[in-house]
Every structure is written in C-alpha cells, then in structure tokens.
Design a protein around this motif. Sequence first.
Motif, short mmCIF file in Angstrom:
data_model
loop_
_atom_site.label_atom_id
_atom_site.label_comp_id
_atom_site.label_asym_id
_atom_site.label_seq_id
_atom_site.Cartn_x
_atom_site.Cartn_y
_atom_site.Cartn_z
N GLN A 252 0.57 -1.23 -0.07
CA GLN A 252 0.02 -0.02 -0.01
C GLN A 252 0.92 1.10 -0.08
OE1 GLN A 252 -2.69 -0.58 3.39
NE2 GLN A 252 -4.29 -1.52 1.91
N PHE A 253 0.39 2.13 -0.85
CA PHE A 253 1.15 3.67 -0.78
C PHE A 253 0.14 4.62 -0.48
CE2 PHE A 253 2.48 0.49 -4.01
CZ PHE A 253 3.76 0.22 -3.86
N VAL A 254 0.68 5.29 0.49
CA VAL A 254 -0.21 6.31 1.12
C VAL A 254 0.01 7.83 0.67
CG1 VAL A 254 -1.07 7.26 3.44
CG2 VAL A 254 -0.49 4.94 3.24
N TYR A 255 -0.91 8.38 -0.15
CA TYR A 255 -0.96 9.74 -0.16
C TYR A 255 -1.82 10.73 0.76
CZ TYR A 255 1.40 8.47 -4.53
OH TYR A 255 2.27 8.24 -5.51
N GLY A 256 -1.40 11.95 1.07
CA GLY A 256 -2.17 12.70 1.63
C GLY A 256 -2.20 12.07 3.24
N LYS A 257 -3.46 12.37 3.67
CA LYS A 257 -3.54 11.99 5.17
C LYS A 257 -4.77 11.01 5.14
CE LYS A 257 -3.40 15.09 8.26
NZ LYS A 257 -3.94 16.38 9.16
N VAL A 258 -4.59 10.00 5.82
CA VAL A 258 -5.81 9.32 5.89
C VAL A 258 -5.40 8.23 7.04
CG1 VAL A 258 -4.62 7.18 4.51
CG2 VAL A 258 -7.13 7.34 4.37
N ARG A 259 -6.87 7.74 7.71
CA ARG A 259 -6.90 6.74 8.79
C ARG A 259 -6.58 5.34 8.05
NH1 ARG A 259 -11.73 5.48 12.65
NH2 ARG A 259 -11.09 3.47 13.47
N LYS A 260 -5.84 4.49 8.56
CA LYS A 260 -5.77 3.13 8.16
C LYS A 260 -5.14 2.19 8.90
CE LYS A 260 -2.77 2.52 4.80
NZ LYS A 260 -2.06 1.06 5.55
N GLY A 261 -5.58 1.00 8.87
CA GLY A 261 -4.74 -0.18 9.25
C GLY A 261 -3.61 -0.64 8.34
N GLY A 262 -3.50 -1.85 8.42
CA GLY A 262 -2.67 -2.44 7.53
C GLY A 262 -2.46 -3.97 7.68
N THR A 263 -1.40 -4.36 7.08
CA THR A 263 -1.14 -5.98 7.16
C THR A 263 -0.25 -6.34 8.54
OG1 THR A 263 -1.00 -6.05 4.74
CG2 THR A 263 -0.10 -7.89 5.83
N ILE A 264 -0.76 -7.36 9.16
CA ILE A 264 -0.20 -7.85 10.31
C ILE A 264 1.03 -8.84 9.67
CG2 ILE A 264 -0.23 -9.01 12.47
CD1 ILE A 264 -3.12 -8.20 12.68
N THR A 265 2.32 -8.34 9.84
CA THR A 265 3.41 -9.30 9.35
C THR A 265 4.08 -10.08 10.55
OG1 THR A 265 4.96 -7.41 9.35
CG2 THR A 265 3.78 -7.69 7.38
N PHE A 266 3.84 -9.61 11.89
CA PHE A 266 4.41 -10.38 12.81
C PHE A 266 3.57 -10.33 13.97
CE2 PHE A 266 6.76 -10.35 16.69
CZ PHE A 266 7.72 -11.39 16.43
N GLN A 267 3.62 -11.46 14.50
CA GLN A 267 2.48 -11.68 15.75
C GLN A 267 2.99 -12.98 16.60
OE1 GLN A 267 -1.82 -10.90 15.83
NE2 GLN A 267 -1.76 -13.06 15.95
N GLN A 268 3.46 -12.54 17.88
CA GLN A 268 3.84 -13.31 18.78
C GLN A 268 3.39 -12.93 20.30
OE1 GLN A 268 8.48 -14.36 20.00
NE2 GLN A 268 7.90 -15.12 17.87
N VAL A 269 3.49 -14.15 21.18
CA VAL A 269 3.26 -13.87 22.50
C VAL A 269 4.13 -13.85 23.64
CG1 VAL A 269 0.75 -14.23 22.57
CG2 VAL A 269 2.19 -16.19 22.97
N SER A 270 4.50 -13.51 24.57
CA SER A 270 5.61 -13.54 25.40
C SER A 270 5.04 -13.40 26.91
CB SER A 270 6.89 -12.51 25.15
OG SER A 270 6.40 -11.29 25.39
N GLY A 271 6.22 -13.65 27.70
CA GLY A 271 6.06 -13.29 29.28
C GLY A 271 5.44 -14.59 29.88
#
Length: 894
Positions: free
Chosen positions: A95-114
């Motif tokens: 995705q290429f963002v122009y101007g100003k916008v509210r957005k999410g995206g692609t989750i490329t990493f997810q892990q739990v710890s603790g």
Amino acid sequence: MSINKHNTPFNVLRHNNSFEIAPREPTTLIGTIATFIAGGVSGTAVYYAAYALTYVAISMVTTALVSSLMPKPDANPNNSQGLQVNSKAPLAPMQFVYGKVRKGGTITFQQVSGGANVVLHQIIVLAGHEIDSVESIYLNDAIVIMSNENVTQNIWGQKVKVYVHDGSQTSATSTFANSSESLATTLHAETSAPVDFVGKGIAYLYCRLEYDSSIFANGVPVITAVVKGKKVVTTINGVAQTPTWTDNAAWIIRDFITSDYGLKDISVDYATFEEAASVSDDTTILSDSSKQYTINGVVQSSQSIGNVLQDMMTSCAGTLFWGAGSWRLFAGAFVAPTKILTLDDLRSGIGLDTKMSMANNFNAVRGTFVDKDQGYISTDYPQVNSPTFLSEDSNVESVLDLALPYTTNSLAAQRLAKQMLFRNREQLTLTAEFGLNALDIEVGDFVKFRNERYGWTTGNEKTFEVTDWKLSPNVEGGDLRVSLTLRESSEAAFGFTEADELDIISNNTTLLPYYDVPNVGITVSKEYREVNESVVNVLVIEATSNEIERVESVIVKYKKTADTEFKSVGQAILVNEGNTAGRFEVVGIDAPQVNEPAINYTISVTPVNALGYKGTTITTTFNVTHDTTPPSAPTNLTHLLSGGTAFFNWSPVTALDLSHYKLHYSSNSSANFGDASTLVKVEKIARPATSVSFPALAGKFFVSAVDKTGNESTTATSVVISTSELPALGQTDTDTESTSFSGSKTNLTVSGGKLFMTSFANANSTGVYEFDHGGSGYFDVGTARTIRLSYAITVSRKHQDAVNGEVNWDDIPNNWDTWPNNFDTWTDEDAEFSDYSVIVEARAADTVNNLSSATFVDATGEIVGRYVEFRATLSNTGPKITPNISALSATVEY
C-alpha cells in the motif's frame, strides 16, 4: 420518477469521427490507452512510427466525468471498511499512502511472550515507503491519548504501547519516531524476532499489549493510525524540489505517473501540472478556507493503474491529457478565454451535437466520500439537485452515483458533485477543422466561437473548452489543419459559494463511543435477615444510574477496609427498571457489639455496557457500627407458683435481631426497672423461649429483651409476688446489718448509718461487706437442709463531688438521650443513672470449716446446708460514684 444511473457509461465528447471520440476507456490513438496505462507500456513510439507523417494530436486520457461513469466494480481500497482493518495474508498487496488518511494495515508479525503468554506483540505495516508521520492512533473506533508510545487513557489501563517507525529507520537501534526505545530494546529483547529485522523503507506500527481480562474483554482491539503519507516531488518552473509532504491533488497525480508502481513515465508537462497545483491550493473557494482539491487515500499495488488515475481525477474535477510526448493535467477551474475563433478560421463543416440521450444524462449527483471529521468513515455527502435540470428532464429524476474515494472534506465533496452536475448539463459539443490560427490553442484551454447564424454574435460568443486537438495535413486542400473538439462551458458551471454548502446530516455525531459506560452511584445500608432460623447482619448495596438503559450489568465487590483482597458479591444483568442498577446483599457480615469499635467495609461497583466494556469503578466505605436501638420490651408477664418455684411466662418480642431475655428481681415490690436494687437473676433466656422458672421469692420480677448487639430494652414487663403467695415454712431467721454495719469491710466506710465505698474516684471500683450475723458471721439452722434465701436492701446513689445533694452538669454520665425522668432531676446526686450496683450473695456448708471453701451464689432461691454466710459487693461503672446503702438485711427460711 427516478432513474439511478449506477455509473452507466457514456462518451463525454460526441463526434462522428472515431479518432476524436473520448472512448469508454482512455485510449491512445493506436490501441487503447487503458491498455497502455494498465500495462505500463508506452504507446508513444508506436504512435509516431505509424502516424508521424499523418498528424500530431493531443487526446484526452481520462477525466473525472469519464471516471464516474465507467462501469467497473468498486475495487478502491479507500472506503473505511477496506482501510480501517488489519489483515493477515501470505501475499498482501503493498500500500502507498498519499495525503492524510486513517488506516490499518497488514499484520506481518505476531507473537506472545511473558509468563502465561500475557504479552502480545504485533507489527502492522502501514505503507511500503517512508511516510511523513503518524498523527494519531485509534484503538477500535476511538482516538486515544498518547504519551510517547504509551496509551494513557484509563480504559486501556496502561496495558497498550504503540511504537511508530516511519520508514526512515536504518538499523535495529534506530529509535522509534515516538519513543526513545528501539527494536533492539523492545521487540528483539522480548520475542524471537530476528535481530537483523529492521523493516528498512517500510512504515509500520509495533504494538505491545499486555493481557488483562477486564480491559480486553472483547479481544484484541483493532489498531489504526492517522497517517500523513508519502513525501512527493514538486516543481517550480520545472525544477524539482526536495520531496515534502503534501495533499495537493496535482502533485500527487504527478508522483503516481512518475513512480515505479505507477506509469514509470517522467514525461510530464511541468507547466500544466504547476498550474493545476496552484488551482488545487486555492483556499478562497470553500468556506473553511481549506484547499479545494486534495488527494487523501491509499493506492494498492493490486489495483489497475488506469482505475487509480480515473479515481484520482474525481478529486480535482480534472482532465488528464497525453500528447506531444508528455502528460498534461488540467484541474477543474474556469479560465476566462482570450482566443476567439470565427467562421474565417473554419476549414471544414461543423459537427454539432446539441443534447445527449437520457442514457448519458443526469440531473442530480450523489455518492460517498471519506469523512475526516467522522474518524475517516465512508459516508454520503448531500445529494446535489437542480430543479431547473429536473424540469428540463420532464421531472424524471436521474441520479449519478459519484464516488469520491480520495476526498475527505465534505465541502470539497459537495463542490466536486455540483461541478460534475453543472458541467455535464452543458451538453453542446462542436467538432470542426480550423486553420493555423488555432495552432496555439492547447487542450484544456477555454476559447470563444463567433457564429452569427447560431446567435453567437460579437460580444455574445459561445464559450467552449478544448478537449481534443489534432494537427493534420489536408491533401485535397493542400494545407495544415487543426482539428478541434470543443465542449460547451461557462464560468457558472464551475461556480460554488457558501450557499451551496450543506451540513452532513447522514451521520449521527451524538453517538457515544463504543467503550463509553455511564457512571453509577452507590448506596449502602445494613439490615437483619433471618437465615436458617438464625438472624444475621446483611450489608445491602444498591447501584443506581441516571442512564440505566446503557448499563448492561454491574460487578459488585466488597472487603473489610483493613483487608487487602476484595470478595466478589457477583455480576448481575439488569432489568433496567427505574434508575436502580441492582440490589446486592452480603449476608453474614461481622458487626460490632456494644462498646466495640466500628467495622469499616469498602464496596466497589463497576458498570458494564452491552459490549462488555467496563466503566469507572466507584468505591465507597461504610462503617458498620453497633446497633444503638434497643428492642421493645416483652409484655404480659405472668407467674404461677408450684411449691417453692415460680414459673414465669410472657409474650414474645418480634424483632429479628432479638438475642435473648433477662430475668430481674427486686425484693422491693415498688421498685422500678433500672433501680440499683433491681438485680439480674437469669442472665440469658435464649429465644424463642418465652418462659422461665425461678425459686419463688416475695418481691418484684422483671423480664427485659436484649438484641444481638447487646442493647437491652429500656423498659421491662413486670409482675409482683406477694409474701402471702409463698408457701409457709417452719422457721424464719433475719439478721439486720444496718445501721451499724459491723461486719468485715473491704474498701468500705460507714458514716451516718450508711455504707459506701471508701475509694471510688475511678470507674469499676469495688467494695465487699461480709455480714456480721449478730456476731457469729453466719446463720445456723441446726441441721443440713434446704434453706430458702432472701434479702432486703435500700440503696441510693452517692457522688463524690455532690454538694447538698446536687452535682454539676459536667458530672452527669453518658449523653442526655440516656438520662432518666426529666431534666429537673438530672443533677440530683441520687438520680438513677444505672452506674452502680450491689450484689448480695450467700454460701452454705455442713460445717463451719467448710464455709470458706463453698461457692457464693445469688442470695435468692434455695440452698442446701446447715451454716449460711451472706455478703454484699458494691461496685460502680462510672467514676466518683458509689452505692450508698442505708438498710440491709438477710433472711433464711427452713
């Protein structure tokens, strides 16, 4: 009647010459320009190879109007449903963002710890390039307050951190844009993410969430950001400037044309783009003084390049042209024409289309845009109508759906819609060949045409916009000709004033956030409850709210304030009656007895809304003090005598907190309950019993009630047993000790024929008098037998500081609520304040020697033995008070 076009396609320019038609898809003059755009293959070389000796042309590639009428599915990602989500995919488009916008995206990493896997780590990619900045963060649909990387709002309980990399990071030690931390000190330190992971050239959020069941009751929140996107190149007189952030529509279109993910074509006519940029930056059109033409949105690598350009045209009411080896852009603005063409300039006949068919016509425009004032949610802008156009179309409403995916300002959306409607209604299209006087005309210019036959006379020439220009040789005429396509236009079609602006009313701006939970109030009280035939103390908790309809349930907890852990009372789903959110009872709480300190309880109530979000927990404290309200007195005391025993009966007290009854006795048949001569004979008669037996004695008996706190009724039911009622015995002996009181004395003094304590300055002082019994120290009844005991006493109250029988007000004990009789007697020394007592006891044995080891018992009732010894114990419960005995005697009957 209404006809919805649903983006029905039509040709903007109408001509018989197929080379001059603005086709349904943008084309070059050889093959379709849609293919050229989508494939990124330049048609320029092919064009000149085939036609360089024939003609030169500048042709329209796409316009806002063509874009709005193209029959294509809505694949633009800029609606809120497509942008304001986070997704996981093995091959997600960049995705290429122009101007100003509210957005999410692609989750490329997810892990739990603790411990217990309580910490969740996520990386959400925002853009495949460096961005200017992240302005704000949303959790679900609410903007959050941030302090550096920390989300500080109470609803998130310091459990959420959001770090920002804007794409400029070069190593794992590069600090985040909003924090002094880095990947090395956060993600790499807590997870198995490779230490060489940096994400160079990519803008992303690193989100760290620490689990808490009360905060994440509905799972992981959707995290989105308001992103100021790509920095783009602008030009001044054709000289490229340092890339900077802008939302100017012209500069963004130029960037897309020249970018690797766009057309990859640097052949841009800087003059037209600079002029279009100036038009876009105009802040005098809209009432909020914002730029009139901006692009704020996302380009996705999976989109057709042609579709992207068409959508971008809608943001500036623009027209994109290709010709003479470069791209040209004209933004939607009227420029007063300076060129006038006449019949003398004509080199051919005139082709004239005066009106388009209903299939290609509309008289109203509506559609959607992305509203920045409503959290960047896709919404409708007000429909633009024209009564004039509706009347011209026989009152048959025909509506154009105009989606504005790159527009985020409601006023700009309305301007674009109005311009689309009014420019379309100028339907006259003229085609003709002109002489070289038209050579200096460019596509996008506004020109005037004078033709007296059509009424376009001097001073009243018709204004047209040039949409197609072609220079071609004419073999028959032996000259060069400029073939033009002209579309009727006027300054009025571009007009827009504050009067044209309407408020957006389709969205309810008064809706509360999803996490909003009304506050509740607490009232706490204490009651008694009968449980399994036992009376217990109950803490009653009531939660109330003035917005009870928005409270789904409440969670109630309590504890002794001194304790560390709360105990759960429960969570109740409400019935929403009145303003009461629920009534809760804690059964069996500890409560203090009389003279014990209060027990303090802390109560907490947490409201919960229908979505499971918890509101502000309200806590309060409640002091459970001992009950100071005495029970009512028993009634209807009666007695029966049988032998030497009296059997007493009375009506029960109905108080729930009744503990037991007491039996009192005074040898004085005229005594009152509470007199010092009235002594307790049976300390506890457990409820629910309402009877008791006691050795028969002449005198007055009382029965009082005592509650579980220890409060005794202030009055008592009574009955008198006269001497004549008692069965006669053979012998009676009486020893009178007064007034000489010659028996053994401990802390006692005789003065004026009265016996009282010697030292009594302090409360709980005592003195003991051992009866003299005529000098022998005991009664001798001749042989061991059952002996009936009784005694007579006259006693009053004596105060150490009394003067002439009066005491000061300060010497009156307790508080005035407990003072007897009326205020005239309260300073009397002998007023009955029940702060002293005299207990008369006796013991018996078969021999004199055994008397000293025998146990003293109450000197009433019966006792077995030959020798009987009496004693009297004087005491006080208040300082400076002593019993003052004036008469004392003991009697045995046998």
